[in-house]
Design an enzyme around this catalytic site. Structure first.
Site, short mmCIF file in Angstrom:
data_model
loop_
_atom_site.label_atom_id
_atom_site.label_comp_id
_atom_site.label_asym_id
_atom_site.label_seq_id
_atom_site.Cartn_x
_atom_site.Cartn_y
_atom_site.Cartn_z
N GLU A 98 0.54 -1.61 -0.06
CA GLU A 98 0.01 0.05 0.28
C GLU A 98 0.81 1.37 -0.27
O GLU A 98 0.75 2.34 -1.05
CB GLU A 98 -0.63 0.27 1.08
N ASP A 163 -5.29 -2.84 -3.51
CA ASP A 163 -4.89 -1.86 -3.10
C ASP A 163 -3.93 -0.63 -3.70
O ASP A 163 -4.07 -0.78 -4.01
CB ASP A 163 -5.35 -0.88 -2.32
#
Length: 423
Positions: A98, A163
């Site tokens: 991330e 993500d």
């Protein structure tokens, strides 16, 4: 390089960067990016906004961005401020995928201001290559630790996190646009490799379910195959991926996510527009995850994952003008203004979907406040609220926050100042 020599070089690099950023910002007269009609910006001239952005970027860069783990490698050291990394990572964590995605986004979009941006970005590509997920080399292992290896099986360190991979793909497309494909890397080919892997391992059919990682699709973890995470609702990314690849599946996924937002909003948060951290029951009956589903007691609440939802969906309106984003965020913006009486520091860090803060909630966290600023940009009715949010963003120092709050603040500042780019 260690000890005094490393410290001296780090200080010299930080000072050089800060001076360069200040000079460039002082000369800057660039207009904001062409966001959708109807969007707004803080009540300040562009040069003032750019000075705030570049000053904070310099602080963030000197705190978190490191050349480490091998020659020509660059990573976001989530422990760069001496504070622990949360989110279920290993105790000795130095970064997560991330963070790597955020770092790649930041360096390519700050290239107008940072003369080191291209070098840093290429170093981040190399580090990405060094840490493939076990499912596919096009995805990144989500957790790295102090000896520069992936975290152990106790944290699923070689699994992917959706993500991070989505942001890495988007950043590679931005790099292709900015620097072309004739240098150290063919950024376009790199991006296509990541996108192919995402569709193969992080999207589940039937139903166009955006999974929370490659691990959630099969085996003992298949119970999570009907679950998505609202912080991954990157509809502007999906629009760009479809445009660049011609693959209809990205638009189908985009439509499916807007369907989830509509259903959850109407049934569980009609008065607030809030989304929970995790949403289960997909594809047919989306609903908030129960307490303790994956990360903690607030998995079905608007908490530390969902904090990013206003930013992600807000970007879709700013970049594409999609009315579905406007419809999704208007109730959230109205509720947030009213719940805080226009004072961002009153915003809590965890809310039930009915808008009531949980008993142990904290307040004035930049991971929440900064994200609200992006969603406030979608409507002129939010001008006073946006100005208050921007003032709160400027006021908070690096020392008051950790990697997560400071990095999301940087992401928001890039967007709010008009510098969020499209491939």
């Amino acid at each position: 390089m260690t000890g005094a020599r490393w410290i001296a070089q780090t200080v010299r690099t930080a000072l050089k960067t800060a001076m360069a950023l200040c000079l460039i910002a002082s000369a800057s007269s660039a207009a904001p990016s062409p966001y959708a009609s109807g969007s707004i910006a803080p009540t300040a001239d562009q040069a003032t906004l750019d000075r705030a952005l570049t000053a904070f970027y310099g602080q963030w860069k000197s705190t978190y961005l490191r050349e480490d783990c091998g020659d020509g490698r660059v990573l976001v050291r989530t422990d760069g401020d001496g504070k622990p990394t949360h989110g279920g990572s290993a105790k000795a964590t130095i970064t997560v995928s991330e963070a790597h995605g955020y770092g790649m986004l930041a360096t390519v979009m700050m290239a107008d201001f940072d003369p080191d941006a291209h070098h840093l970005f290429n170093g981040m590509v190399r580090f990405f290559h060094d840490h493939p997920a076990k499912s596919d080399p096009g995805l990144m292992a989500w957790n790295q630790v102090e000896d520069c290896t992936d975290g152990g099986e106790d944290v699923g360190g070689s699994n992917s996190a959706t993500d991070g991979d989505l942001d890495i793909a988007y950043a590679l497309l931005l790099a292709e646009r900015r620097w072309g494909n004739g240098g150290s890397f063919d950024y376009g080919a790199e991006a296509r490799r990541v996108l192919t892997a995402i569709l193969a391992h992080e999207v589940n059919q039937p139903g166009n379910i955006l999974l929370i990682g490659d691990w959630a699709k099969s085996g003992d973890d298949a119970t999570y195959a009907a679950t998505t995470r609202s912080s991954d609702f990157m509809q502007s990314h999906f629009a760009a991926f479809a445009e660049r690849t011609g693959d209809q599946r990205w638009l189908d996924l985009r439509d499916a996510i807007y369907g989830v937002i509509t259903t959850v909003g109407q049934k569980y948060s009609p008065g607030t527009g809030l989304m929970p951290d995790f949403i289960g029951g997909l594809p047919d009956k989306p609903k908030p995850a129960p307490a303790g589903f994956l990360e903690g007691d607030h998995d079905g609440a608007y908490s530390w994952n969902a904090a990013r939802y206003p930013w992600r969906v807000g970007l879709d309106f700013l970049l594409t003008g999609d009315e579905r984003a406007l419809k999704a965020l208007r109730p959230l913006n109205t509720w947030a203004r009213e719940a805080t009486k226009g004072k961002p520091e009153r915003f809590a860090d965890t809310y039930r979907l009915n808008g009531k803060p949980v008993p142990d909630a904290g307040h004035d966290q930049m991971a929440f406040v900064s994200m609200l600023a992006v969603s406030a940009m979608i409507d002129a009715d939010n001008q006073d609220w946006l100005d208050a949010l921007w003032a709160s963003i400027e006021k908070k120092t690096v020392a008051e926050e950790d990697y997560f709050g400071n990095t999301l603040k940087l992401m928001a500042m890039i967007a709010v100042t008009g510098h969020w780019a499209k491939p």
